[in-house]
Design an enzyme around this catalytic site. Structure first.
Site, PDB file in Angstrom:
ATOM      1  N   LYS A  82      17.824  -5.444  49.243  1.00 19.36           N
ATOM      2  CA  LYS A  82      16.586  -5.502  50.027  1.00 19.36           C
ATOM      3  C   LYS A  82      16.051  -6.926  50.092  1.00 19.36           C
ATOM      4  CE  LYS A  82      17.503  -2.329  51.212  1.00 19.36           C
ATOM      5  NZ  LYS A  82      18.011  -2.233  52.535  1.00 19.36           N
ATOM      6  N   ASP A  97       7.992   2.088  51.752  1.00 23.45           N
ATOM      7  CA  ASP A  97       8.840   3.280  51.641  1.00 23.45           C
ATOM      8  C   ASP A  97       8.285   4.472  52.417  1.00 23.45           C
ATOM      9  OD1 ASP A  97      11.125   2.596  50.142  1.00 23.45           O
ATOM     10  OD2 ASP A  97      10.030   2.747  48.251  1.00 23.45           O
ATOM     11  N   GLN A 117      10.706   0.186  43.124  1.00 23.92           N
ATOM     12  CA  GLN A 117      12.015   0.828  43.111  1.00 23.92           C
ATOM     13  C   GLN A 117      11.974   2.057  42.213  1.00 23.92           C
ATOM     14  OE1 GLN A 117      14.752   0.270  44.948  1.00 23.92           O
ATOM     15  NE2 GLN A 117      15.573   2.088  43.961  1.00 23.92           N
TER      16      GLN A 117
END
Length: 179
Positions: free
Chosen positions: A51, A118, A95
């Site tokens: 990412k 997200d 994460q």
């Protein structure tokens, strides 16, 4: 029909990179993604590294905050709060999974909905289901982008989604239903 996701991802990153100078001209800085990684999970480390690389290819500033496995929930929540309050940070990603002693739901709820890249914050989930503005979960949004890129018309079609996770399965089913 074959869909070349790698080619589409490359083209998407190039398109975004071409738009970044306009963002810089308007805001005086590049977009900034902050990623928090708690612990040493190898798969999570690989994902976070990827990412960061993707963000930099797009011309974004990317910051990875690595926290040890024994980080307390409060320490993580305090870090999220500081990123929420930082006007130079546009997106925050924690994460998952986080270590078992940390409540994942509290972590997700702590991220400002508008910075939740997200799309897991309850306000973004509600927006998806209520057809209101929201940040969409990444994987289902990517699948929809691939289908759109190939001109797949979904209206009147049947679709099967295997799995019902809050991260992929449920939002994927909803996005397909909306089409």
């Amino acid at each position: 029909m074959n869909i070349d996701g790698k080619a589409l991802a490359k083209a998407t990153k190039e398109k975004i990179a071409a738009e970044v100078p306009g963002y810089v001209a308007k805001y005086g800085r590049a977009p900034h993604l902050a990623v928090i990684l708690v612990g040493e999970d190898p798969a999570s480390q690989t994902y976070v590294r990827s990412k960061g690389k993707d963000a930099e290819q797009c011309g974004f500033k990317s910051t990875t905050i690595r926290m040890p496995e024994e980080t307390t929930e409060q320490e993580l929540l305090d870090t999220i709060a500081s990123l929420n309050d930082d006007d130079t940070v546009d997106g925050v990603l924690v994460q998952l999974p986080v270590p078992k002693h940390i409540n994942e739901h509290r972590v997700i709820e702590a991220i400002a909905a508008e910075k939740d890249v997200d799309g897991f914050h309850p306000a973004n989930v509600a927006g998806l289901w209520q057809k209101r503005p929201h940040v969409a979960p990444c994987t289902p949004k990517g699948v929809m982008k691939m289908l759109d890129d190939k001109g797949v018309q979904l209206e009147g079609k049947n679709a099967v989604v295997i799995g019902r996770s809050n991260i992929v399965g449920l939002p994927m089913a909803k996005m397909l239903l909306d089409r």
